[in-house]
Write a protein that holds these residues in place. Sequence first.
Motif, PDB file in Angstrom:
ATOM      1  N   THR A  64       0.906  -1.144   0.160  1.00 24.40           N
ATOM      2  CA  THR A  64      -0.031   0.113  -0.062  1.00 24.40           C
ATOM      3  C   THR A  64       0.901   1.298  -0.152  1.00 24.40           C
ATOM      4  N   ILE A  65       1.773   1.285   0.860  1.00 26.48           N
ATOM      5  CA  ILE A  65       2.696   2.447   0.891  1.00 26.48           C
ATOM      6  C   ILE A  65       3.397   2.640  -0.334  1.00 26.48           C
ATOM      7  N   LEU A 122       4.740   5.599  -5.210  1.00 28.52           N
ATOM      8  CA  LEU A 122       5.024   5.467  -6.838  1.00 28.52           C
ATOM      9  C   LEU A 122       3.991   6.178  -7.506  1.00 28.52           C
ATOM     10  N   ALA A 123       2.868   5.996  -7.189  1.00 24.46           N
ATOM     11  CA  ALA A 123       1.473   6.811  -7.952  1.00 24.46           C
ATOM     12  C   ALA A 123       1.850   8.316  -7.873  1.00 24.46           C
ATOM     13  N   ALA A 124       2.100   8.648  -6.589  1.00 25.02           N
ATOM     14  CA  ALA A 124       2.344  10.024  -6.434  1.00 25.02           C
ATOM     15  C   ALA A 124       3.604  10.486  -7.274  1.00 25.02           C
ATOM     16  N   ALA A 125       4.541   9.698  -7.315  1.00 21.39           N
ATOM     17  CA  ALA A 125       5.658  10.189  -7.821  1.00 21.39           C
ATOM     18  C   ALA A 125       5.519  10.312  -9.424  1.00 21.39           C
ATOM     19  N   ALA A 131      14.596   9.347  -6.499  1.00 20.72           N
ATOM     20  CA  ALA A 131      13.529   8.463  -5.440  1.00 20.72           C
ATOM     21  C   ALA A 131      12.409   8.067  -6.253  1.00 20.72           C
ATOM     22  N   ARG A 132      12.037   8.374  -7.377  1.00 17.50           N
ATOM     23  CA  ARG A 132      10.854   7.406  -7.945  1.00 17.50           C
ATOM     24  C   ARG A 132      11.406   6.144  -8.232  1.00 17.50           C
TER      25      ARG A 132
END
Length: 173
Positions: A42-43, A48-51, A62-63
Amino acid sequence: TGMDATGQPVPDWAGATEATIRECGSAGLLSDHFGQHALSRTILTAALAAAQESPALVHTEARCTVQNYLGTLCRHENSSLDSLEAALAHYREALAVYEAHGIPKRLDYANLQQSQAIAHRGVGAELDRRGDSAGKERAYRACLESARDARNIYLEHGARWSEEYANLLKSAG
């Protein structure tokens, strides 16, 4: 931070920075280490989706690191060929971002290459168990290539590569 329909907190990623993505990646990896695989997924998936949705973060180291952690999570869930192939897909995607956007190849890149080598070794072992010697050889060659790339980056940056590297070369050589 808001709440979803089930009452679970949903982070507000609008102000996410590269440091935020890294911290979430570390939290996801730590969750996996302590056996909290669902929480880890989940985290990591959210980070990843946010990046990927942020123009400022989609092409960052970071991504790629979070993508590496997701691949590692797939590898840790079980050693089935499907899980290993899912891990390799994450690694390939992150490596493609490095290549396409000229991200400097530092220790996170070496760790990604080492993770990919480990997955290739697992694929090779599984294909060997299935009697696919040609597939095993391809996987082991890919393992060696990734392991050598990782070693070269580690050496370039004055870092020692892990014991895992030596084991990769032995098992795939």
